[in-house]
Scaffold this motif. Structure first.
Motif, PDB file in Angstrom:
ATOM      1  N   VAL A  69       0.850  -1.193   0.000  1.00  0.00           N
ATOM      2  CA  VAL A  69       0.000   0.000   0.000  1.00  0.00           C
ATOM      3  C   VAL A  69       0.878   1.233   0.000  1.00  0.00           C
ATOM      4  O   VAL A  69       1.817   1.348   0.798  1.00  0.00           O
ATOM      5  CB  VAL A  69      -0.930   0.011   1.233  1.00  0.00           C
ATOM      6  CG1 VAL A  69      -1.804   1.246   1.229  1.00  0.00           C
ATOM      7  CG2 VAL A  69      -1.784  -1.244   1.265  1.00  0.00           C
ATOM      8  N   LEU A  70       0.564   2.142  -0.890  1.00  0.00           N
ATOM      9  CA  LEU A  70       1.240   3.437  -0.959  1.00  0.00           C
ATOM     10  C   LEU A  70       0.439   4.405  -0.088  1.00  0.00           C
ATOM     11  O   LEU A  70      -0.690   4.743  -0.414  1.00  0.00           O
ATOM     12  CB  LEU A  70       1.284   3.919  -2.420  1.00  0.00           C
ATOM     13  CG  LEU A  70       2.060   5.183  -2.711  1.00  0.00           C
ATOM     14  CD1 LEU A  70       3.525   4.986  -2.395  1.00  0.00           C
ATOM     15  CD2 LEU A  70       1.880   5.554  -4.169  1.00  0.00           C
ATOM     16  N   ARG A  71       1.019   4.833   1.044  1.00  0.00           N
ATOM     17  CA  ARG A  71       0.315   5.662   2.006  1.00  0.00           C
ATOM     18  C   ARG A  71       0.784   7.109   1.908  1.00  0.00           C
ATOM     19  O   ARG A  71       1.628   7.552   2.688  1.00  0.00           O
ATOM     20  CB  ARG A  71       0.516   5.130   3.410  1.00  0.00           C
ATOM     21  CG  ARG A  71      -0.173   3.820   3.678  1.00  0.00           C
ATOM     22  CD  ARG A  71       0.149   3.316   5.066  1.00  0.00           C
ATOM     23  NE  ARG A  71      -0.559   2.184   5.574  1.00  0.00           N
ATOM     24  CZ  ARG A  71      -0.702   1.010   5.021  1.00  0.00           C
ATOM     25  NH1 ARG A  71      -0.222   0.780   3.853  1.00  0.00           N
ATOM     26  NH2 ARG A  71      -1.342   0.023   5.603  1.00  0.00           N
ATOM     27  N   ILE A  72       0.236   7.828   0.987  1.00  0.00           N
ATOM     28  CA  ILE A  72       0.604   9.228   0.786  1.00  0.00           C
ATOM     29  C   ILE A  72       0.108  10.070   1.957  1.00  0.00           C
ATOM     30  O   ILE A  72       0.796  10.974   2.433  1.00  0.00           O
ATOM     31  CB  ILE A  72       0.041   9.739  -0.554  1.00  0.00           C
ATOM     32  CG1 ILE A  72       0.672   8.936  -1.690  1.00  0.00           C
ATOM     33  CG2 ILE A  72       0.290  11.228  -0.726  1.00  0.00           C
ATOM     34  CD1 ILE A  72       0.037   9.176  -3.036  1.00  0.00           C
ATOM     35  N   GLY A  73      -1.078   9.780   2.454  1.00  0.00           N
ATOM     36  CA  GLY A  73      -1.638  10.537   3.574  1.00  0.00           C
ATOM     37  C   GLY A  73      -0.813  10.412   4.839  1.00  0.00           C
ATOM     38  O   GLY A  73      -0.655  11.382   5.585  1.00  0.00           O
ATOM     39  N   ALA A  74      -0.285   9.213   5.111  1.00  0.00           N
ATOM     40  CA  ALA A  74       0.558   9.024   6.296  1.00  0.00           C
ATOM     41  C   ALA A  74       1.819   9.873   6.191  1.00  0.00           C
ATOM     42  O   ALA A  74       2.259  10.476   7.182  1.00  0.00           O
ATOM     43  CB  ALA A  74       0.911   7.553   6.458  1.00  0.00           C
ATOM     44  N   PHE A  75       2.385   9.936   4.999  1.00  0.00           N
ATOM     45  CA  PHE A  75       3.552  10.790   4.784  1.00  0.00           C
ATOM     46  C   PHE A  75       3.182  12.263   4.990  1.00  0.00           C
ATOM     47  O   PHE A  75       3.913  13.013   5.640  1.00  0.00           O
ATOM     48  CB  PHE A  75       4.117  10.572   3.374  1.00  0.00           C
ATOM     49  CG  PHE A  75       5.221  11.518   3.034  1.00  0.00           C
ATOM     50  CD1 PHE A  75       6.473  11.376   3.605  1.00  0.00           C
ATOM     51  CD2 PHE A  75       5.011  12.557   2.145  1.00  0.00           C
ATOM     52  CE1 PHE A  75       7.497  12.257   3.300  1.00  0.00           C
ATOM     53  CE2 PHE A  75       6.023  13.440   1.825  1.00  0.00           C
ATOM     54  CZ  PHE A  75       7.276  13.293   2.406  1.00  0.00           C
ATOM     55  N   LEU A  76       2.034  12.657   4.456  1.00  0.00           N
ATOM     56  CA  LEU A  76       1.597  14.045   4.619  1.00  0.00           C
ATOM     57  C   LEU A  76       1.352  14.393   6.087  1.00  0.00           C
ATOM     58  O   LEU A  76       1.605  15.520   6.519  1.00  0.00           O
ATOM     59  CB  LEU A  76       0.333  14.302   3.796  1.00  0.00           C
ATOM     60  CG  LEU A  76       0.521  14.280   2.281  1.00  0.00           C
ATOM     61  CD1 LEU A  76      -0.829  14.466   1.590  1.00  0.00           C
ATOM     62  CD2 LEU A  76       1.502  15.344   1.838  1.00  0.00           C
ATOM     63  N   GLN A  77       0.890  13.434   6.867  1.00  0.00           N
ATOM     64  CA  GLN A  77       0.685  13.689   8.291  1.00  0.00           C
ATOM     65  C   GLN A  77       2.013  13.950   8.995  1.00  0.00           C
ATOM     66  O   GLN A  77       2.119  14.855   9.817  1.00  0.00           O
ATOM     67  CB  GLN A  77      -0.036  12.521   8.953  1.00  0.00           C
ATOM     68  CG  GLN A  77      -0.341  12.785  10.417  1.00  0.00           C
ATOM     69  CD  GLN A  77      -1.350  11.828  10.981  1.00  0.00           C
ATOM     70  OE1 GLN A  77      -1.776  10.896  10.322  1.00  0.00           O
ATOM     71  NE2 GLN A  77      -1.755  12.070  12.205  1.00  0.00           N
TER      72      GLN A  77
END
Length: 135
Positions: A69-77
């Protein structure tokens, strides 16, 4: 050896560093609470996800061993946490530098010594007289 350890630990730099680490950890908790309790509900209202880490989660591959899973939102957080902490530290450092400049320019007295009271002056005169009589 224990004397050297005691001397090392009691130096100002080590104590200051320990205080900075404790304050930094506490500040990190405050920022996490801010993101969890204020930012995430706003994100939930806008995107329909429970928090920013769930936004833009893209499953690249599903398998029995586990999903990729590519978690872009987790990185943004994490970026958001960093920006909040960096901004707060910027303002703290700026305030400290301005205070240091004002002290250097004599605008803010460092620490004033209190003026002695009449009783203290009288006692010091008596002390001086007794010293001169004893000599």
């Amino acid at each position: 050896m224990l004397q050297d350890l005691k001397k090392f630990l009691m130096r100002g730099n080590v104590v200051d560093l320990a205080v900075a680490v404790v304050i930094g950890a506490a500040f990190g908790l405050v920022v996490s609470s801010f993101v969890d309790n204020i930012i995430n509900p706003i994100i939930a209202a806008i995107f329909g996800e429970p928090d920013i880490s769930q936004v833009a989660a893209i499953t690249l591959r599903e398998s029995a061993e586990g999903d990729a899973v590519l978690r872009i939102g987790a990185f943004l957080q994490q970026v958001l946490d960093f920006v909040i902490i960096g901004t707060a530290l910027f303002f703290v450092v700026q305030s400290f530098q301005k205070l240091q400049e004002r002290r250097a320019n004599q605008e803010v007295p460092a620490e004033e010594t209190p003026t002695p009271t009449d009783e203290a002056l009288l006692l010091s005169e008596i002390r001086d007289l007794l010293k001169s009589q004893a000599s």
